[in-house]
Design a protein around this motif. Structure first.
Motif, PDB file in Angstrom:
ATOM      1  N   GLN A  13       4.050  -4.467   7.314  1.00  0.00           N
ATOM      2  CA  GLN A  13       3.955  -5.349   6.157  1.00  0.00           C
ATOM      3  C   GLN A  13       4.217  -6.797   6.573  1.00  0.00           C
ATOM      4  OE1 GLN A  13       6.621  -4.262   2.946  1.00  0.00           O
ATOM      5  NE2 GLN A  13       5.284  -5.182   1.413  1.00  0.00           N
ATOM      6  N   PHE A 114      -0.379  -6.078   6.612  1.00  0.00           N
ATOM      7  CA  PHE A 114      -0.849  -6.056   5.231  1.00  0.00           C
ATOM      8  C   PHE A 114       0.134  -6.808   4.345  1.00  0.00           C
ATOM      9  CE2 PHE A 114       2.100  -2.917   3.499  1.00  0.00           C
ATOM     10  CZ  PHE A 114       2.539  -2.257   4.643  1.00  0.00           C
ATOM     11  N   SER A 115      -0.403  -7.389   3.280  1.00  0.00           N
ATOM     12  CA  SER A 115       0.444  -8.180   2.368  1.00  0.00           C
ATOM     13  C   SER A 115       0.893  -7.346   1.180  1.00  0.00           C
ATOM     14  CB  SER A 115      -0.324  -9.401   1.888  1.00  0.00           C
ATOM     15  OG  SER A 115      -1.536  -9.019   1.297  1.00  0.00           O
TER      16      SER A 115
END
Length: 115
Positions: A13, A114-115
């Protein structure tokens, strides 16, 4: 024989960290010049990310300064890339590289943020 073997990629993340490793099979490759990490996104050029010289001095791309740290373990013939505060734009395949009388590349390790 593959001379450079990367590991440590994965899915993380945004804001997280990963540490990439590059095991260098040949001691002569490891000690006789700088080692670097590059990265590449699909369809794009390979981008130089960081370099560590034989005296352990380092250089970084502006996009990763202050977030990534390259280092080398002389006993293990291994080069590391510590990546902190990862961002989605860091997503790429990361390659270990050495330029001697010939050029050496690893097969790469995928990093996905990934956001």
């Amino acid at each position: 024989q593959l001379q450079l073997v990367e590991s440590g990629g994965g899915l993380v993340q945004a804001g997280g960290s990963l540490r990439l490793s590059c095991a260098v099979a040949s001691g002569s490759i490891f000690v006789t010049g700088p080692m670097d990490w590059h990265r590449q996104v699909p369809g794009g050029p390979r981008e130089l990310v960081a370099t560590v010289a034989t005296d352990d001095s380092t250089n970084y791309a502006d996009s990763v300064k202050g977030r990534f740290t390259i280092s080398r373990d002389h006993a293990k013939h291994t080069v590391y890339l510590q990546m902190n505060n990862l961002m989605p734009e860091d997503t790429a395949v990361y390659y270990c590289h050495a330029l001697r009388s010939q050029e050496y590349w690893g097969r790469g390790t995928q990093v996905t943020v990934f956001s």
